[in-house]
Design a protein around this motif. Structure first.
Motif: not given
Length: 227
Positions: A149-166
């Motif tokens: 679900i986190l991978q899907a959230a990153l893909a849908q939002s185009d958020v950089d996984p190296d610059r995010c917090v959960y």
């Protein structure tokens, strides 16, 4: 990730932004009892955060007769739905989402709720105007602690996984984030202790969204690269 990838914050919803954890616990307890499984509520509570694809294996073992699983899942969903109109956001939840957006960060709901349920949760939060994306159970093959679900959230939002917090409230949230090397802030508003969340790998813990909002300027969220 595309060149326009941006920094952002992914949020779990149940128990993190909306006060639902114990209602899910009671719903599963009743659903299990209907099939003559007597599981203590404390055990069920500790499993909340997993989806129905994982929670029954976790509570009942994977060597059981799975022929009644669909009945138990349907019973839980039906029982839980009776509370929808009485659900409330946790203290400060909407203010937190708006404050994060005010920092120029993407705000993403990384939820595993089913689509109808997610619509209810979004209405309760009343912050759709600042959301970049929101996931539902249809976006993931596996529920937490798998990171789907986190991978899907990153893909849908185009958020950089190296610059995010959960931000989440269960050890399953923390473990899912760790699989993607994403820092996870733990909130104790779902009933899991700060010690358990820290032990699972949370980089910081707060009481509830209001507590995180009050400390936002000193949190890891404020230190995200905003470029």
């Amino acid at each position: 990730m595309a060149d326009q990838a941006r920094p952002g914050v992914l949020f779990d919803v149940d128990g993190t932004l909306v006060d639902t954890t114990y209602l899910h616990t009671v719903g599963w307890w009743q659903a299990l009892r209907l099939q003559e499984h007597d599981v203590p509520m404390a055990e069920i509570h500790r499993a909340i955060g997993m989806g129905s694809d994982k929670i029954l294996d976790h509570l009942l073992g994977d060597d059981r007769d799975t022929g009644r699983d669909e009945h138990m899942t349907t019973a839980h969903d039906t029982l839980y739905a009776t509370w929808w109109e009485r659900l409330r956001p946790l203290p400060g939840a909407t203010r937190l989402l708006r404050a994060v957006a005010g920092l120029g960060l993407a705000v993403v709901l990384a939820s595993s709720a089913k689509q109808r349920e997610l619509a209810v949760l979004r209405r309760i939060l009343g912050a759709d105007d600042v959301l970049t994306a929101a996931t539902s159970s249809t976006d993931a093959d596996e529920s937490k602690p798998a990171p789907d679900i986190l991978q899907a959230a990153l893909a849908q939002s185009d958020v950089d996984p190296d610059r995010c917090v959960y931000v989440g409230d269960s050890v399953w949230d923390v473990r899912a984030a760790a699989k993607l090397d994403i820092a996870c802030i733990g909130l104790t508003s779902g009933g899991t202790s700060a010690a358990e969340l820290t032990g699972a790998g949370a980089v910081a813990t707060y009481r509830d969204p209001a507590d995180l909002h009050a400390a936002l300027g000193d949190s890891v969220i404020a230190r995200l690269d905003h470029r």
